[in-house]
Design an enzyme around this catalytic site. Sequence first.
Site, PDB file in Angstrom:
ATOM      1  N   GLU A 241      36.432  59.608  54.690  1.00  0.00           N
ATOM      2  CA  GLU A 241      36.292  61.159  54.936  1.00  0.00           C
ATOM      3  C   GLU A 241      36.946  61.664  56.303  1.00  0.00           C
ATOM      4  OE1 GLU A 241      32.660  62.971  55.994  1.00  0.00           O
ATOM      5  OE2 GLU A 241      31.429  61.319  55.814  1.00  0.00           O
TER       6      GLU A 241
ATOM      7  N   LYS B  33      34.746  72.754  57.697  1.00  0.00           N
ATOM      8  CA  LYS B  33      34.110  71.812  56.829  1.00  0.00           C
ATOM      9  C   LYS B  33      34.079  71.999  55.299  1.00  0.00           C
ATOM     10  CE  LYS B  33      29.504  69.984  56.380  1.00  0.00           C
ATOM     11  NZ  LYS B  33      28.254  70.331  57.041  1.00  0.00           N
TER      12      LYS B  33
ATOM     13  N   SER C 115      22.155  68.861  50.247  1.00  0.00           N
ATOM     14  CA  SER C 115      23.662  68.774  50.186  1.00  0.00           C
ATOM     15  C   SER C 115      24.139  68.542  48.755  1.00  0.00           C
ATOM     16  CB  SER C 115      23.793  67.393  51.254  1.00  0.00           C
ATOM     17  OG  SER C 115      25.336  67.217  51.080  1.00  0.00           O
ATOM     18  N   ALA C 116      25.551  69.278  48.925  1.00  0.00           N
ATOM     19  CA  ALA C 116      26.132  68.952  47.585  1.00  0.00           C
ATOM     20  C   ALA C 116      26.810  67.638  47.294  1.00  0.00           C
ATOM     21  CB  ALA C 116      27.454  69.853  47.886  1.00  0.00           C
ATOM     22  N   ASP C 117      26.568  66.769  48.321  1.00  0.00           N
ATOM     23  CA  ASP C 117      26.876  65.236  48.154  1.00  0.00           C
ATOM     24  C   ASP C 117      26.134  64.568  46.916  1.00  0.00           C
ATOM     25  OD1 ASP C 117      28.534  65.739  50.351  1.00  0.00           O
ATOM     26  OD2 ASP C 117      27.199  64.260  51.600  1.00  0.00           O
TER      27      ASP C 117
ATOM     28  N   LYS D 199      20.446  59.636  57.071  1.00  0.00           N
ATOM     29  CA  LYS D 199      20.057  59.928  58.272  1.00  0.00           C
ATOM     30  C   LYS D 199      18.444  60.395  58.289  1.00  0.00           C
ATOM     31  CE  LYS D 199      23.423  60.202  61.559  1.00  0.00           C
ATOM     32  NZ  LYS D 199      24.689  61.017  61.321  1.00  0.00           N
TER      33      LYS D 199
HETATM   34  N1  PSU Z   1      26.078  62.504  57.865  1.00  0.00           N
HETATM   35  C1  PSU Z   1      26.307  61.818  59.049  1.00  0.00           C
HETATM   36  N2  PSU Z   1      27.472  62.168  59.572  1.00  0.00           N
HETATM   37  C2  PSU Z   1      28.324  62.996  59.196  1.00  0.00           C
HETATM   38  C3  PSU Z   1      27.560  63.873  57.832  1.00  0.00           C
HETATM   39  C4  PSU Z   1      26.642  63.413  57.342  1.00  0.00           C
HETATM   40  O1  PSU Z   1      25.689  61.053  59.512  1.00  0.00           O
HETATM   41  O2  PSU Z   1      29.325  63.343  59.588  1.00  0.00           O
HETATM   42  C5  PSU Z   1      28.822  64.991  57.255  1.00  0.00           C
HETATM   43  C6  PSU Z   1      29.333  64.126  55.918  1.00  0.00           C
HETATM   44  O3  PSU Z   1      30.647  64.638  55.839  1.00  0.00           O
HETATM   45  C7  PSU Z   1      28.757  64.693  54.955  1.00  0.00           C
HETATM   46  C8  PSU Z   1      28.227  65.846  55.311  1.00  0.00           C
HETATM   47  O4  PSU Z   1      29.082  64.694  53.555  1.00  0.00           O
HETATM   48  O5  PSU Z   1      28.029  65.883  56.795  1.00  0.00           O
HETATM   49  C9  PSU Z   1      27.066  66.624  54.690  1.00  0.00           C
HETATM   50  O6  PSU Z   1      26.896  67.943  55.172  1.00  0.00           O
HETATM   51  P1  PSU Z   1      25.959  69.039  54.206  1.00  0.00           P
HETATM   52  O7  PSU Z   1      24.590  68.558  54.758  1.00  0.00           O
HETATM   53  O8  PSU Z   1      26.387  70.309  54.895  1.00  0.00           O
HETATM   54  O9  PSU Z   1      26.311  68.873  52.806  1.00  0.00           O
HETATM   55 MN    MN Z   2      23.146  71.600  53.530  1.00  0.00          MN
END
Ligand code: PSU
Ligand code: MN
Length: 305
Positions: A25, A86, A140-142, A159
Amino acid sequence: MMIPFENSLEVEEARAKGTPLVALESTIITHGLPHPQNLDIARLIEAEVRAEGAAPATIAVLGGRLRIGLTEGQLAALATAQNVQKLSRADLAVALSTGATGATTVAATMIAARLAGIEVFATGGIGGVHRGADSSFDISADLHELAQTPVTVVAAGAKAILDLPKTLEVLETQGVPVIAVGQDAFPAFWSRDSGLAAPLRLDGAKDIAASHRTRADLGLPGGQLVANPIPADAEIPRAEIEQAVATALSEAERQGIHGKAVTPYLLDRINTLTRGRSVEANIALVLNNARLAARIAKELGTIAQ
Ligand code: PSU
Ligand code: MN
């Protein structure tokens, strides 16, 4: 319809030779790691994949084109650019149709990897359920991507900035296999042990590749989350990192940081609060993940689809 992505020369050559590919990524480069080390680290991650006999495909949107694999120049430009967007699942189509430049999150990288036929993806940590999500609704959408896009994602767990029990609950509800590697505990990014049991355990690349294929055979949508613990010599004990996390979280709340800005803000503050130690650990774990992902990609190449 035209093919909606472009392969780098390295990726084209890998395809021609049958070299296994590993997706990487780009949000980790633009929003997850500090300048100027981010470029060197991005190069190291790619080198680690190559050293295992696979080919790296760092994914990003450059000038409205979805790139599968970046040239050295493109990687350098992305790592040094200011105000790169992002891009997650929700943002990808607008970025492509308006000619924008942006870095892909885990969710968006999974979408791109699937389009490009890449089955394995290495990163540091995934997004998850944030602490305080019961009022912020910040999930997160992940997590939803893992439920629907068939890519195996190698991360070092999630994390400690997140609510790990709730993150595991959502993954369970969504039917995402969460597989700890070589241990029973779910790893917590900077630390090997979150204090929570991992739902599943496998002990090597061969077994992880086999379960990836078996999911496809069963017709199940979605991917796998491979939770690979940080190498022991690089880990930061939980109690130590927790202090920095607590401080960063309360600062974020006081400043009203929300939405996409939350994760990058916390990572940056924790890096400062630990005097760079969190980033040192981050480098070690992401290289470790790149290595395992390359091994899984090689094993997948030996199992018929
Ligand atoms: N966690 C990490 N390092 C990162 C991210 C998450 O330890 O760089 C990044 C990744 O790209 C992850 C994104 O997909 O943050 C998640 O962001 P959000 O929580 O806004 O979906
Ligand atoms: Mn978020």
